[in-house]
Design an enzyme around this catalytic site. Structure first.
Site, PDB file in Angstrom:
ATOM      1  N   LYS B  78       1.061  -1.321  -0.095  1.00 55.16           N
ATOM      2  CA  LYS B  78       0.178  -0.093  -0.024  1.00 55.16           C
ATOM      3  C   LYS B  78       1.051   1.378   0.026  1.00 55.16           C
ATOM      4  CE  LYS B  78      -3.786   1.946   2.715  1.00 55.16           C
ATOM      5  NZ  LYS B  78      -4.587   1.896   3.830  1.00 55.16           N
ATOM      6  N   SER B 165      -9.679   1.921   3.249  1.00 58.18           N
ATOM      7  CA  SER B 165      -8.672   2.560   2.200  1.00 58.18           C
ATOM      8  C   SER B 165      -7.991   1.943   1.473  1.00 58.18           C
ATOM      9  CB  SER B 165      -8.024   3.549   3.171  1.00 58.18           C
ATOM     10  OG  SER B 165      -6.969   3.102   3.997  1.00 58.18           O
ATOM     11  N   SER B 189      -9.751  -0.521   7.260  1.00 54.44           N
ATOM     12  CA  SER B 189      -9.209  -0.295   6.167  1.00 54.44           C
ATOM     13  C   SER B 189      -8.574  -1.245   5.293  1.00 54.44           C
ATOM     14  CB  SER B 189      -7.959   0.769   5.995  1.00 54.44           C
ATOM     15  OG  SER B 189      -8.763   2.116   5.986  1.00 54.44           O
TER      16      SER B 189
END
Lengths: 502, 488
Positions: B78, B165, B189
């Site tokens: 990420k 997210s 997330s």
């Protein structure tokens, strides 16, 4: 001066001391003063994305040390908070500080002004990190920032508003400076900013209990400036009140050139720092044995030393105070004294009648040497005692030469002392011998012994003078005894006959 | 053709010589190329990954030293996990998120000068990092619609969001663009996008995995999480990245067990569930129905499954947003244009104006909303009404959950009250968006480990998950039960 009769000056000081740890408060960057700008800056110091702080145990130890030396209560459950504000030299946009939970609470520092002693109580001592340095004079167009200092551990020492004059503030700061240097936790250098001070000044009518509106004075770069700033600021405040004005809560800066302060900002636009517990650090708990260990590592502090110097060593208050101004200086002095007789008063040992105790007592002699020739030399050469070339043992040997009468003080101070400075590895006695400094004084020593013998046998002297000439051999024997057999018998006889003639 | 099913099988194939790391990397590079429109990757480290694969293949031929636990495992990161000498931006313009320039190359973004602890550990275990993955800006969002790089598409239905997210990380595993990926989970997330994408997502205990090098959203909530297709892979990855770290003092010193070796456990467990959650008006009826049915099945299989009264759901989302935005408002102060990243091009601004211009243009809308919210709840005058009370809720909630774990091994909840929604559907209603986190924020408020298991399929065609939570540092039993549940 009606002012001083009617008004009382109220001052609280906030003193920041940069701790002499090897590394920063929250990362492994080394602390090095005067390094090339931005060379001690890891991603953690620079607040790069994703970095986290890690507490430096040494800094906690130093803060606790100062707290114990100032008689504070030590808080065992501690956490850090974030103080949020924007400034270019603050890399993370917040300062990590113990603002909400200081590690040391309460306590006091004793100060002395004139002949009065006073306790100034402390509100707290807490740990926090320093910011970087904004340099406004490097580039004409831009402000340059050096982040080397960012993250350096600081303790903030906050006094209660119990200081009543610039003179007291001067004494308070002098005492703090002395303490941090004794504890070896800060170099105490105000000019270079390792010790910094802000003064909260207000005035009130004498007898009033409520505090007046305070003004915070910053930019105080020396202890003298603090004193001056408080004096001029309190006068300004009194003048305002005298003229029926109202004091505005302000931050003011001290201008050393004019000796006056000027406003930098009003408190109305004060920041809201939005303190909250620093989530990146776990709370730290201080254990009793950790505190105990620190307590035992604290050296004898000036107050204790002065007490000992004046009582056990029978020095004057003045000598004791000056000797203890710097720990290293005081340590040096104590090392000289330690070479002497174990009796703390420096009395002569019965087996050493011509020894150190026979002349001036060693502690007094050592004090005289430290405050005389040694201090002059340090001042002239702008050096600290740590770089004084003569070792305490050598200086003690030199003092012994004088005390035992082998050398006059003036010969020692003018000749042997400088010879020794030039050849610090040599034995003082040997130098004295080589330089023929001692020869002349052999007779002197002998003369002193002869005087002593004659003085202690006053009745026999009268008898001798009355005709009992056979007593001469008794006198010679006494002198021999005193000199431990070192005296030359023919010289002694000659000298005795000489003296007894008069 | 290369087909990936698990790390164990991949390693067996490598040993047998049926496949090489280079072939695996080439396969993924091709897949990434074919699915570019999903917008999962921000940058693909193609040349670097191939070179690493080649080195590993050669090393394996020599036979010494023995291969690392993640030998040749192709992993995506990420865009909030720092990798030395690689650009990183948290999908934000303030870190100079790089947009393609006219000549097709990317502009120069902020480059990390160090690696996160988890990255160091991946590399030491011989993983191949293939690229960094799109996400909501500073990990703030539940749909991956708050990225400077644009939306990520759900590979199962491209009109739907992948969740957030860590949307890019979820889609990368969902669409077979890497074997396993890392995300971050502050309020769900990892688990929520795993749910939306039909894969497994684990959020470990707060303090199990180092956060050093993870760009902070809310420090006391953030935790690196793992996306994968099966429990053994996730267990292996956790084994590698977890454990004490001298750069993160919030990491526990507790022993990090070899999860992957201890996955079998056939004993019956005790499960708690909340009727208040399943009967909540916000939860999709079909989701509630299937999970209730699943609970009945667990009882039949010999587990103890009981409802526990829990009337906290109205408090946990507000408490979560008060506390996380407070921390975020402070964590994001460092992005000020002074030291690195985006800086306003306007010349000769006074300092405060410089900050305003830089931060107004650099941060996206949702991030600015949360910074302002956080600044507000911490400001004097409102501090006690918001921040202090939310802290109290957090403390009471922790106590309540601890009480539950005295009698139960796990807590069962849906991961999300609804399946992946359509792109744009909730974009203009932040409160509705925040409520998507209702079942996931609890684990972050309390700091316990939680996993999202894709056990169900909705009549709308989308997957949904069962969320299982265990007590602090009970990842091992959490992975054990998960392994059983996904295999049933």
């Amino acid at each position: 001066m009606t002012d001083q009769i009617e008004y009382e000056v109220v001052v609280g000081l906030e003193v920041h001391a940069q701790l002499l740890t090897q590394t920063k408060l929250f990362c492994g960057d080394s602390i090095s003063f005067g390094a090339e700008p931005n060379t001690h800056v890891s991603p953690i110091t620079l607040g790069h994305p994703g970095t986290l702080p890690k507490i430096n145990r040494k800094a906690i130890e130093f803060a606790v040390k100062m707290g114990l030396a100032c008689h504070c209560d030590i808080e065992k459950q501690n956490y850090f908070a974030r103080k949020n504000y924007f400034y270019p030299d603050l890399p993370k946009g917040y300062q990590v500080t113990q603002h909400t939970t200081p590690v040391c609470k309460g306590g006091f520092i004793k100060i002395r002004t004139g002949n009065t002693e006073k306790k100034i109580r402390l509100n707290r001592i807490h740990l926090e990190e320093d910011a970087g340095k904004s340099l406004h004079d490097v580039d004409p167009q831009n402000t340059c920032i050096d982040y080397n200092r960012a993250g350096t551990p600081l303790i903030e020492i906050v006094s209660e508003p119990e200081i009543r004059s610039g003179e007291e503030a001067f004494a308070f700061l002098t005492e703090i400076r002395k303490l941090v240097r004794y504890l070896e936790i800060c170099d105490g250098n105000m000019e270079e900013g390792s010790l910094r001070c802000d003064a909260n000044v207000s005035v009130r009518k004498k007898g009033d209990t409520a505090l007046g509106t305070k003004v915070e004075v910053k930019n105080l770069n020396s202890i003298r400036h603090v004193k001056k700033a408080i004096e001029s600021e309190s006068k300004r405040l009194i003048d305002i009140l005298e003229q029926g004005g109202i004091v505005v809560q302000q931050t003011r800066s001290f201008d050393a050139d004019t000796g006056m302060t000027f406003a930098t900002r009003d408190k109305e636009d004060a920041d809201d720092y939005r303190y909250f517990p620093e989530p990146d650090l776990t709370p730290f708990h201080l254990k009793d044995d950790f505190i105990e260990k620190i307590l035992h590592s604290i050296p004898a502090l000036p107050e204790e030393r002065i007490k000992r110097y004046t009582s056990e060593l029978q020095l004057s208050e003045y000598d004791a105070a000056v000797l203890t101004e710097e720990k290293a200086f005081s340590d040096y002095f104590e090392k000289i004294v330690a070479t002497g007789p174990p009796s703390p008063t420096g009395e002569a040992r019965p087996d050493d009648p011509v020894g150190r105790g026979s002349g001036v007592r060693l502690p007094k002699a050592a004090a005289n040497w430290m405050l005389g020739p040694v201090r002059s030399w340090l001042n002239e050469n702008n050096k600290e005692i740590n770089s004084f070339p003569i070792s305490p043992v050598q200086l003690a040997a030199l003092i012994e030469l004088v005390n035992s009468g082998q050398l006059s003080f003036s010969a020692a101070a003018t000749k042997l002392f400088s010879q020794l400075l030039a050849n610090p590895s040599k034995d003082p006695g040997q130098i004295a011998f080589e330089q023929n400094l001692i020869q002349e004084s052999d007779a002197l020593v002998l003369a002193r012994l002869v005087d002593k013998v004659l003085a202690t046998h006053a009745d026999k002297v009268i008898a001798y003078k009355n005709g009992k000439k056979g007593l001469l051999s008794l006198f010679v024997g006494e002198v021999m005894k005193l000199s431990k057999g070192n005296a030359d018998p023919s010289m002694t006889t000659e000298l005795l006959s000489e003296k007894l003639k008069s | 053709m290369f087909v990936f099913s698990s790390i164990e099988q991949y390693h067996a194939q490598l040993q047998e010589g049926n496949i090489t790391c280079v072939q695996a990397v080439e396969h993924y590079l091709q897949r990434i190329h074919l699915t570019k429109h999903l917008n999962a990757f921000i940058e693909v480290y193609a040349a670097e990954a191939l070179q690493k694969a080649k080195n590993l293949d050669e090393k394996r031929k020599l036979g010494e030293p023995p291969p690392g636990k993640l030998h040749g495992v192709v992993i995506g990161l990420k865009d909030v996990i720092c990798y030395k000498d690689h650009a990183i931006s948290a999908s934000s313009k303030i870190l100079n998120a790089r947009f393609p320039t006219d000549d097709g190359t990317n502009g120069r973004g902020f480059t990390s000068i160090y690696s996160a602890t988890v990255v160091e550990r991946l590399l030491a275990a011989e993983a191949i990092i293939i690229g960094n993955l799109n996400c909501d800006e500073f990990a703030m969002g539940s749909s991956n619609e708050n990225s400077a790089y644009g939306n990520v598409l759900n590979a199962l239905d491209e009109t739907r969001v992948p969740g957030g997210s860590s949307g890019g990380s979820a889609v990368a595993v969902q669409a077979g663009l890497c074997m396993i990926s890392l995300g971050s989970d502050t309020g769900g997330s990892v688990r929520q996008p795993a749910d939306f994408c039909g894969i497994i997502g684990l959020k470990p205990t707060y303090g199990r995995v180092s956060r050093y090098g993870l760009i902070a959203y809310a420090s006391s909530f953030d935790q690196v999480g793992i996306f994968g297709n099966n429990i053994p892979d996730i267990a292996t990855l956790l084994e590698v990245i977890a454990g004490p770290d001298e750069f993160d003092s919030t990491v526990s010193q507790k022993e990090n067990p070899p999860y992957s070796l201890e996955l079998s456990n056939d004993q019956p467990f005790r499960f708690a569930y909340f009727n208040e959650a399943l009967d909540h008006p916000g939860v999709d009826r079909e989701i509630a129905f299937f999970i209730k049915k699943y609970i009945e099945d667990l009882k039949i299989k010999g587990h103890e499954v009981k409802p526990v009264a829990f009337d906290w759901f109205d408090y946990i989302v507000p408490a979560y947003y008060v506390l996380t935005t407070a921390e975020a408002s402070s964590n994001l102060s460092r992005y000020d244009g002074v030291k690195y990243g985006y800086k306003t091009p306007m010349p000769n601004l006074e300092l405060t104006e410089f900050y305003k211009q830089t931060r107004s243009a650099g941060f996206g809308k949702e991030v600015k909303r949360r910074i302002m919210l956080g600044t507000f709840v911490l400001s004097s005058g409102y501090y006690n009404a918001y921040f202090t009370r939310a802290q109290k809720v957090r403390k009471l909630l922790s106590e309540k959950i601890q009480l539950i774990f005295r009698d139960f091994d796990f807590i069962l909840l849906p991961t999300s009250p609804f399946t992946a929604f359509k792109a744009g559907e909730k974009l203009h209603d932040p409160i509705a968006m925040y409520l998507a986190d209702i079942y996931t924020v609890m684990a972050n408020l309390v700091g316990i480990p939680a996993i999202s298991l894709p056990l169900f399929k909705h009549s709308n065609g989308m997957p949904f998950s069962l969320q299982v939570m265990a007590n602090h540092f009970n990842e091992l039993s959490l992975l054990q039960i998960s392994n059983r549940l996904v295999q049933q």
